[in-house]
Enzyme design. Structure first.
Site, mmCIF file in Angstrom:
data_model
loop_
_atom_site.group_PDB
_atom_site.id
_atom_site.type_symbol
_atom_site.label_atom_id
_atom_site.label_comp_id
_atom_site.label_asym_id
_atom_site.label_seq_id
_atom_site.Cartn_x
_atom_site.Cartn_y
_atom_site.Cartn_z
ATOM 1 N N ASP A 294 43.181 14.735 -12.848
ATOM 2 C CA ASP A 294 43.782 14.744 -14.404
ATOM 3 C C ASP A 294 43.006 13.574 -15.161
ATOM 4 O OD1 ASP A 294 45.439 15.159 -16.502
ATOM 5 O OD2 ASP A 294 47.257 14.896 -15.463
ATOM 6 N N TRP A 295 43.476 13.379 -16.321
ATOM 7 C CA TRP A 295 42.645 12.456 -17.324
ATOM 8 C C TRP A 295 42.258 11.180 -16.642
ATOM 9 C CZ3 TRP A 295 41.461 13.956 -22.392
ATOM 10 C CH2 TRP A 295 41.127 13.093 -23.092
#
Length: 750
Positions: A294-295
């Site tokens: 994820d980010w």
């Protein structure tokens, strides 16, 4: 023959194409396939308005300090980037793909986007109701249908990979992403998620298929303080019984990508958690797809969790634990190549990840069709069929919470209707993960009321603005005064979720709450409007359960609309005026207040043994599975096919359901089970089956279920999954509330 480009031969088996291409790639090109960047337009927009300091805590917008959009474009041409996200137009997607076609090997890019409820994060696409709406419909076929239509719209604008379904089990209403999930029940989330995977991916072999991504693995939906990405401390038992099942179901349904969770789990960041990625995901479930971070969460193992001493160590730990693709950033390529050259990461480990990524690109046909046709795109996006699905899904996902005879509205009685509230006439009904859409494509609730009500109805709208924090006493008092002249009041309250006003939101990703109260002067507005003495209807728009104690006690009608999408205003109005009979049931418990949390239906027996001493009751305001209709239903004659079975046996269950009212309707019949006595504590009830049953007025139907041994199994003291001999209680009815359930039992014999 030696130099034949097998990877460009569409007739060759995918495995052969992958191996041929892999053998032609440099270490730098391989590592580049494992890296993702934000789009060039995104870089340009955010580098103009954001500071480097703002990058640290922002998980929606980015740029790369010291790197220009032209630098990124050059890397694409060199074959050093494998994927992009936050590319929001077909024009940019085609342009980026044209840069990739200039690279030595012409490996196409794969574009990922957060198409959570339709490809709503990009303009000019169908915006369906949110996942929590969908879950409240208990309609798994609709989950498939929405996903299938979303895939078509994505491919029509050259998008190939949706970061959905979110199959986290939402057990803390403070968490801002509840509306992105399928609610609090693992069984319901598993079925909804699996059907969404099937809908997105199809055969994963056509120009109408996209890659699904089950996320976020795991535990982020029960954070220790309710905030996104904070630690999760969960026993292995809780993980395996509550949080793992929807992910395993997604894998079994064929999902070919999975995203790790922001949070640490029991002290280990998920992005460097080898037990999760290698032992469970690959080892136990035999997941064949690729794992994406994820980010910037790999970086956070260094700069936040502090389990890696620097970025290079963070990349090393994540890859060796099982991550295949990095979202997103500029240091990955150089540092990972160094790690390979130093011998710390075996080349075979890199090849393993690249095989998975390339295999998906070949299966999606990106090598043969790297572009989408700009002349054809709008023939698919926002087409009539998709708009009709959005309307049907909205009708089926709106929950009627309370009705003391006011609904459906009598148009002949209520000629003058006051409408007010922050969500009465705003695109906020689209929900989180939605871009601002053209006004003509969105039916707000005020629009819907004017569309559905008889033409002689006079609507008096008092605009409270869209921002609950900026409501003014003067506008509240104006609504209270004008309510005196109305026959009926409709207050549309709730949360604000639109991402283009990121810092003004009260709900959604990274928008968590320390309370569940209505923000701003909304409570005051409801009370003052109701003080007019005229019937007052409350419509709620948002993604999480809210504390509406006063309204539940004093108002005659409450509707939970969640975020019903671009046709949501019409669907709400149709329900208010009785054109549609509501059928949805809550997929998440609504507590009285934040102090009751954790408030879930499938709790352990001792959870509410001692009541609260001075405060709210230990029971919910509205329970899981609850929802009203304009007709009534009666349950009779619960029958079990046998009272004793072996550990591998099954029991058939039947119940007669009768529509005892004067309107046709759809009843969601729910089956729960409890293991009466067990070697470890078990929940007081667990949803194990359900059915949407259409019934005409006066009609009766016998509804049949089958309880198989897998629905009885649990993990014993030694964490071995077993079916334990003993008594099992079967409960069938209209909600999880005991008063709504018929009960019987059977025994599993040695």
């Amino acid at each position: 023959m030696k130099n034949k480009l097998i990877y460009k031969d569409s007739a060759a088996p995918v495995k052969d194409r992958v191996e041929d291409l892999l053998g032609r790639m440099t270490p730098e090109e391989k590592v580049g396939q494992m890296n993702q960047f934000v789009g060039l337009e995104h870089i340009r927009a955010n580098s103009a308005v954001m500071t480097e300091a703002e990058l640290r805590n922002n998980t929606a917008n980015a740029f790369y300090p010291g790197v220009t959009d032209m630098d990124v474009a050059a890397w694409i041409e060199q074959g050093l980037i494998g994927s992009f996200l936050h590319v929001l137009t077909l024009k940019e997607a085609n342009y980026l793909q044209s840069l990739a076609m200039k690279s030595r090997l012409q490996i196409p890019l794969i574009f990922g986007i957060d198409a959570i409820h339709g490809n709503a994060n990009a303009p000019d696409n169908t915006v369906y109701p949110t996942n929590i709406n969908l879950a409240c419909s208990f309609d798994t076929l609709m989950a498939y249908r929405i996903a299938r239509e979303t895939a078509r719209e994505m491919r029509a604008m050259n998008m190939h990979w949706t970061f959905n379904p979110n199959v986290e089990v939402a057990r803390d209403a403070r968490w801002g992403r509840v509306g992105e999930t399928y609610g609090e029940d693992p069984y319901l989330a598993a079925l909804m998620g699996a059907q969404s995977v099937r809908g997105y991916q199809g055969s994963l072999n056509s120009s109408e298929d996209v890659l699904a991504c089950i996320k976020h693995f795991v535990g982020g939906s029960e954070p220790v303080n309710g905030t996104n990405g904070s630690p999760a401390d969960l026993s292995e038992r809780t993980l395996r019984e509550v949080f793992f099942p929807p992910f395993e179901a997604g894998v079994r349904a064929g999902a070919m990508s999975l995203m790790m969770a922001h949070n640490e789990l029991n002290g280990v960041p998920c992005h460097s958690n080898k037990w999760l990625m290698t032992d469970v995901l690959r080892g136990e479930w035999e997941f064949p797809g690729f794992v994406v971070s994820d980010w910037m969460d790999i970086e956070h193992t260094y700069d936040l969790h502090a389990t890696a001493e620097n970025l290079k160590e963070a990349f090393y730990h994540s890859i060796m634990s099982g991550v295949d693709m990095h979202m997103h950033g500029i240091h990955w390529n150089e540092m990972v190549v160094e790690l390979v050259k130093e011998g710390r990461i075996p080349q075979a480990r890199i090849d393993e990840s690249v095989r998975r990524i390339l295999g998906v690109k070949f299966r999606l046909g990106l090598f043969e069709q790297p572009y989408a046709d700009e002349a054809e795109t709008m023939k698919i996006r926002l087409c009539g069929e998709h708009r009709a699905t959005a309307l049907e899904a909205a009708r089926d996902g709106i929950v009627l919470l309370k009705n003391e005879g006011v609904l459906p509205l009598d148009a002949s009685r209520y000629k003058r209707v006051l409408v007010t509230g922050i969500n009465a006439d705003d695109q906020n009904i689209l929900g989180d993960w939605s871009a601002l859409q053209k006004e003509d494509n969105v039916v707000t609730i005020l629009d819907g009321l004017k569309m559905v009500a008889p033409p002689d109805t006079l609507f008096d709208f008092v605009d409270q603005g869209w921002n609950p924090r900026h409501m003014t006493p003067a506008k509240v008092d104006e609504a209270a005064t004008r309510a005196l002249s109305a026959d009926l009041n409709i207050v549309v309250a709730g949360e604000y979720m639109m991402r283009f006003r990121w810092n003004d939101r009260t709900d959604g990703e990274d928008t968590d709450r320390s309370d569940l109260d209505l923000v701003g002067l909304q409570e005051e507005l409801i009370r003052k409007v109701a003080a007019s003495g005229k019937p007052t209807v409350l419509v709620l728009v948002g993604g999480r359960p809210l504390s509406i104690r006063w309204a539940a006690r004093h108002l005659p009608a409450i509707v939970e609309a969640w975020a019903p999408g671009m046709q949501g205003g019409r669907a709400v109005a149709e329900i208010l005026y009785g054109k549609v009979n509501p059928s949805a049931k809550l997929a998440v418990t609504i507590p009285h207040s934040v102090g009751q949390l954790q408030m879930i239906y499938n709790h352990k027996p001792s959870q509410y043994f001692h009541p609260y001493a001075a405060g709210r009751p230990s029971t919910p305001l509205y329970p899981f599975g609850y929802g009203l209709s304009y007709t009534t239903y009666r349950y009779d004659d619960l029958q079990l096919s046998r009272t004793e079975i072996g550990v591998d046996g099954s029991v058939d269950v039947s119940v007669q359901v009768t529509n005892t009212g004067g309107r046709d309707g759809v009843e969601i019949v729910q089956l729960y089970i409890r293991d009466r006595f067990s070697c470890v504590t078990r929940p007081v009830k667990e949803l194990k089956d359900f059915a949407r049953v259409p019934l005409k007025a006066g009609e009766s139907k016998v509804v049949n279920f089958r309880i198989t041994s897998d629905k009885l199994a649990f993990y014993d003291i030694s964490m071995k999954k077993i079916v334990e001999p003993g008594e099992f209680i079967v409960m069938v009815g209209a909600s999880s509330d005991d008063k709504d359930l018929l009960k019987s039992s059977f025994r599993v014999m040695e």
